[in-house]
Structures are given as structure tokens and as C-alpha cells.
Design an enzyme around this catalytic site. Structure first.
Site, PDB file in Angstrom:
ATOM      1  N   HIS A  14     -53.253 -41.325  -1.169  1.00 22.68           N
ATOM      2  CA  HIS A  14     -52.682 -40.343  -0.237  1.00 22.68           C
ATOM      3  C   HIS A  14     -52.667 -38.974  -0.898  1.00 22.68           C
ATOM      4  O   HIS A  14     -52.916 -38.852  -2.101  1.00 22.68           O
ATOM      5  CB  HIS A  14     -51.284 -40.781   0.230  1.00 22.68           C
TER       6      HIS A  14
ATOM      7  N   HIS B 293     -50.436 -36.685  -1.671  1.00 19.26           N
ATOM      8  CA  HIS B 293     -49.343 -36.073  -2.433  1.00 19.26           C
ATOM      9  C   HIS B 293     -49.867 -35.697  -3.814  1.00 19.26           C
ATOM     10  O   HIS B 293     -50.693 -36.414  -4.386  1.00 19.26           O
ATOM     11  CB  HIS B 293     -48.146 -37.031  -2.551  1.00 19.26           C
TER      12      HIS B 293
ATOM     13  N   ASP C   5     -48.941 -35.876  -6.853  1.00 15.86           N
ATOM     14  CA  ASP C   5     -48.903 -36.756  -8.024  1.00 15.86           C
ATOM     15  C   ASP C   5     -49.945 -37.871  -7.958  1.00 15.86           C
ATOM     16  O   ASP C   5     -50.037 -38.688  -8.881  1.00 15.86           O
ATOM     17  CB  ASP C   5     -47.487 -37.309  -8.260  1.00 15.86           C
ATOM     18  N   HIS C   6     -50.724 -37.891  -6.876  1.00 20.10           N
ATOM     19  CA  HIS C   6     -51.796 -38.886  -6.752  1.00 20.10           C
ATOM     20  C   HIS C   6     -53.169 -38.225  -6.607  1.00 20.10           C
ATOM     21  O   HIS C   6     -54.177 -38.913  -6.513  1.00 20.10           O
ATOM     22  CB  HIS C   6     -51.541 -39.797  -5.545  1.00 20.10           C
TER      23      HIS C   6
ATOM     24  N   HIS D 126     -45.829 -44.686   4.162  1.00 26.09           N
ATOM     25  CA  HIS D 126     -45.230 -43.661   3.309  1.00 26.09           C
ATOM     26  C   HIS D 126     -45.015 -42.408   4.160  1.00 26.09           C
ATOM     27  O   HIS D 126     -45.255 -42.421   5.358  1.00 26.09           O
ATOM     28  CB  HIS D 126     -46.164 -43.420   2.109  1.00 26.09           C
TER      29      HIS D 126
ATOM     30  N   ASP E 156     -48.280 -45.191  -2.576  1.00 24.15           N
ATOM     31  CA  ASP E 156     -46.837 -45.342  -2.443  1.00 24.15           C
ATOM     32  C   ASP E 156     -46.560 -46.006  -1.090  1.00 24.15           C
ATOM     33  O   ASP E 156     -47.259 -45.753  -0.122  1.00 24.15           O
ATOM     34  CB  ASP E 156     -46.151 -43.978  -2.464  1.00 24.15           C
TER      35      ASP E 156
ATOM     36  N   HIS F 191     -44.977 -46.401 -10.883  1.00 25.02           N
ATOM     37  CA  HIS F 191     -44.469 -45.295 -10.051  1.00 25.02           C
ATOM     38  C   HIS F 191     -42.952 -45.156 -10.159  1.00 25.02           C
ATOM     39  O   HIS F 191     -42.251 -44.880  -9.190  1.00 25.02           O
ATOM     40  CB  HIS F 191     -44.886 -45.471  -8.581  1.00 25.02           C
TER      41      HIS F 191
END
Lengths: 301, 301
Positions: free
Chosen positions: B60, B62, B64-65, B140, B210, B268
């Protein structure tokens, strides 16, 4: 004036070599200059409080100067930031950051201002009571600016023995610091120079990266306290400068010399070289007061 | 099958905590799964050759990914990559990467393919002679997929003593490995099970991050060799799961248990916790074979 080098290598992030980012502390202002990938971690390692950063200056939109910015903007949000953030950089930077926020459905709640730059001439982009910031148009493969940070002239220092001696009322002190003469009750005029010392001279910092050798920036940075100038190559690779629009260490020294800079800091080294001492040697042939940037190194002027 | 954890922490990059990225080696294929900021450096630290990565899967969008991806794509270019790169991720990922390349005036010369995902149902997104990859729709705050990697069934192992004993010609060996019986010249049929051993069982790996607790993924990952499931919170912060759409360690354990996974890896973690042992303990209450992801840790199955 303090410069903390967060990263000073060109091209790709490596285990021990971070791409360009640095923090300038000048006259109690904190500025982040460029923001390569990994800048957040470098800020933490160097114990710079995120909340003190209110202004970010991006020279150009190559990854090694800019790919850490979406993450920094997002992290500020996650940390619950409320203070405003101003981002200065080439046109396109706003679209770039807002797209990444939109895709993550994570707009900021703190005030975020973009100041997009397009001028080919130097312009003042920040001017407050402490510091003036103006662009230094550079010549690279994409639209690029350096930045010149100049302290506002400081007030004169009161000669406390002199003012006590003349029995001058405290209410005049600020005027005296501002350079005014004082007229005593009997009409005698005491000239300011009898009551004050010269203030510490206003300092300045010029950040010039990335650029080919561009001597027409010299009038703009004349007499600068410290010049950070890119030095991607050693002289033996000078032939690569024209195509890549980078400089050699010696060319950086020539700019510093002509500009009568007080100090020169070299950086943006190509990772093809094993060490940096040769950069210093080659620049020192034309300019004596040269230092090597290294990740985590702090310079005070 | 080997999983190298490059980063397994949620939210912001920190000095010792990298955001999500991992490399799966399965049946001689190498897959990069998620690409948080700093992934390039983590790849180098873990000595994974950049050129071996031909497929990147992004769960996805976001930060942090995903915020390490523009830099990785650019670095591949700078390293002179010629082999093709396939990027699988939510719709928007193509625009995101191409905008950053465009702004830097640095398009890739290697073939770069985007496979944008929009389906809410599981779909096969890669299928070659070695591995099948299908999406695991997650729940998510933004559109998110996990990924299930499954080895193709392997050929049976030749019982070399048996084939020599029956004096079977070498030209039949491949057919035998494929499960065929053999008819000798005298008409006798030798059944395949007399000539072969069972092949090693096909392995599988499910990456689920996530997501909030989502038991309807269980049929999809039934019997998986290893499940990586996000575990952002401990049970005492379970109330945060609904709003943030994350899971607790125990919920990850429940998914693994119901899915009859062979192994569970947790990751995570929220950076609010000092250590991870409690995550393991809470998951182990419902599923025994649980391990903790740590940056740089390698799991072999």
C-alpha cells in the site's frame, strides 16, 4: 553559525555515505538544506530536534537532494507537529509532495507552505529580523539554486563603563546600541563611537550544489564567511564535468578564491573515490582555508 | 525458501528501526516486498545484489512501505541496470514514480513495467514456471494487498537404484520425474511410485501487512509454510486497532492458528514499545510456532 553535515555524497545512498542534507544554524534560526533519502535518520543521529526545523530549502529535484522530503513531511505529521513548515524549491516540488500525501490519504494537519522557485536570477526568498536568504542560480542538468544565508547586521555593543561614566539614563541604551549619538542635559553631544564597540560582524553562508564551474556567482557570494561548494570530481576526471554539470575540487577552490570567501567546505564527492584527502589537496592549490565535509561533521564559524 | 527482513517497524524510520521491506527468495526467484525509506541501504547491508531483484511488490502507498521506491528505481538507473523491473502495487504507484523521474529529468533506460492493482478480490498477478503470486486483499486505511507466494509443484525425485535395476533408458527419466509410468520392451508396466520418491513439498509464503484483524483471508492462506502478519499493537492497546486498522500480536496468532500455518513471523511493531518479547508471548497463547522479525534477521524454511 554552525553547519551540521547530515550527508555529503553524490548519487546513491550507501551504508556509510549519505546523500546531501545539512542543517545550518545561523542567528538562532535553523534551516534544513536539501533532504536526500535517509535525512530523517541523520537528523536523529545528530540530535537535531525535528520541531526546530521550520524552513527547508531544496536546491534541485534530483533524488540525492530530495527523496527524503516526502518521508520527513509525513513524519512531522505523525509526530503531531503543529508549527508551520515552509518548503522552498523548484517548481514541481509542491505537486511531488502533495501527490505522495494524497496517495497515502495522509494530508498534514500542520500548516505547510510551498515557495516554488522559477527565477533564473537571484532573488530574496526569506527575509525576517534575523536572516536574509537569497537564491544563487546554479548551472546543473536540471533547474538548480544554491542559497545564500546572511545574518542581519547586529546592534552595536554598549561600552558599559562609558555610559555609566556619562551618567546616561538606561532608557537611551537601545538607541545607543542602534548607533545613535546622545545629547546630555547640558547640550553636549556624545558621539556613538565613544559609547559602543563594533558589533560582531554579520556572518554569511553560501550553499552551492550541484553545479558546474560557474564564476558568475562570485559577485553574489563576495566575502562570504563560509562557502559550501560541490566537488564531485578530482582533476583527473575534469572531462566529466561538462556532461554531468558538476565541478572539480580545484574549481570549487577557484570560486572560493575569487569570491574572497573566508572558508571553503567541499562536498558531494563522487563515490568512485576511496578517500577525500586528494579533494582537499587539489582545492588548497588555489585556496588555503579548505575543509572536507563528512557525514556527521559540525563546522562552527 | 528464505526471508530476509530489511525493516519491520511501523511509522517513521529511526536510527535502529527500519520501515517495512523484506526480500523473499523462493524457488530461485527473488522478490522485494515493500520498500520503506532506507531500503537501498538495507539491501546493501544485507548483501543482496540489486540486479537479482526483478519484481517489487508494494502492499500500500503509506510512506513506511513505499518511500524508498523512487530512490531504488533511480539507483538502478545510475548503476547502469539493463534487466527489466516489474513493480506491482496500488493504482497511483505509476504516477508517483514517473513524476519523480520526470522532475529529476532522469527516465530509466532499463525496461520498467508497472502492474497497478485495483481489485478487491484475490487475483493471480504473477505466474511463471517456478512461482505463483496472488494478492491477499487486506483491510487498512488505504487500499492494501498482502501477497501469497507459492512454489510450483516440483518434479518427483528419481530413485536411481530402481531405474538402473529395471535398465530403463535415460531418455525416459524426465517423463518419470513428471510422474509417468514406464512400459518396458516386454510390455511390463512399471508404476511411477516404484521409480520415484515424493518431491519436496511446495512451499508458500504469505505477507500480510498492514491490516486489521481480517479472518476472511484464512481460506486463501490455508496451510501456508510461513505467514508474516503485522502485529502493530500488544493486547493492552487493542482499542487502537479499529481506528488505525492494525492488528495485535494475538490477532496475528489467531489468523495463523485458523489458517493452520506452519510458522508465523510477527512484525510492523509500533515504536512505542521498548522490546518485542511481549508480542511473541501474546501470539504464542494461540499459536505455538511464532518468531519475531528483526531488521537483518533471516528466516529459512
Amino acid at each position: 553559525m554552525k553547519v551540521t553535515i547530515l550527508g555529503c555524497y553524490s548519487a546513491t545512498p550507501r551504508t556509510l555515505n549519505n546523500p546531501t542534507a545539512q542543517v545550518l544554524e545561523i542567528n538562532n534560526r535553523i534551516f534544513l538544506i536539501d533532504c536526500g533519502e535517509g535525512t530523517q535518520v541523520q537528523l536523529r543521529k545528530n540530535k537535531i530536534k525535528f520541531n526546530r526545523i521550520k524552513h527547508v530549502f531544496i536546491s534541485h529535484l534530483h533524488g540525492d537532494h530530495f527523496f527524503g522530503l516526502p518521508g520527513l513531511v509525513s513524519t512531522f505529521q505523525m509526530l503531531g507537529r503543529e508549527t508551520e513548515l515552509h518548503i522552498y524549491g523548484p517548481k514541481g516540488i509542491k505537486e511531488a509532495i502533495l501527490l505522495y500525501l494524497k496517495l497515502g490519504n495522509s494530508y498534514t494537519t500542520y500548516p505547510l507552505y510551498f515557495h516554488e522557485l522559477t527565477s533564473k536570477d537571484s532573488e530574496v526568498i526569506l527575509d525576517d529580523e534575523r536572516v536574509t536568504v537569497q537564491t544563487i542560480p546554479l548551472s546543473h542538468r536540471v533547474y538548480t539554486n544554491g542559497f545564500l544565508f546572511t545574518e542581519k547586521p547586529k546592534e552595536r555593543k554598549l561600552d558599559i563603563n562609558a555610559v555609566l561614566n556619562y551618567e546616561i539614563d538606561k532608557c537611551y541604551y537601545q538607541n545607543i546600541k542602534n548607533g545613535k549619538d546622545v545629547t546630555l542635559e547640558d547640550g553636549t553631544v556624545i558621539s556613538n563611537e565613544k559609547l559602543t564597540f563594533d558589533p560582531p560582524s554579520a556572518k554569511s553562508y553560501a550553499f552551492c550544489s550541484d553545479t558546474k564551474y560557474k564564476p558568475d556567482i562570485i559577485p553574489l557570494i563576495k566575502g562570504v564567511t563560509a562557502l559550501y561548494h560541490e566537488a564531485t570530481f578530482l582533476d583527473k576526471h575534469k572531462h566529466l564535468c561538462e556532461h554531468t554539470k558538476h565541478s572539480t575540487a580545484k574549481q570549487a577552490g577557484m570560486i572560493a578564491s575569487e569570491a574572497e570567501a573566508k572558508n571553503l567546505i567541499l562536498g558531494h564527492y563522487s563515490t568512485r573515490y576511496d578517500g577525500q584527502e586528494a579533494f582537499k589537496e587539489e582545492a588548497a592549490e588555489v585556496f588555503p582555508s579548505v575543509a572536507l565535509a563528512q557525514d556527521g561533521k559540525v563546522f562552527e564559524f
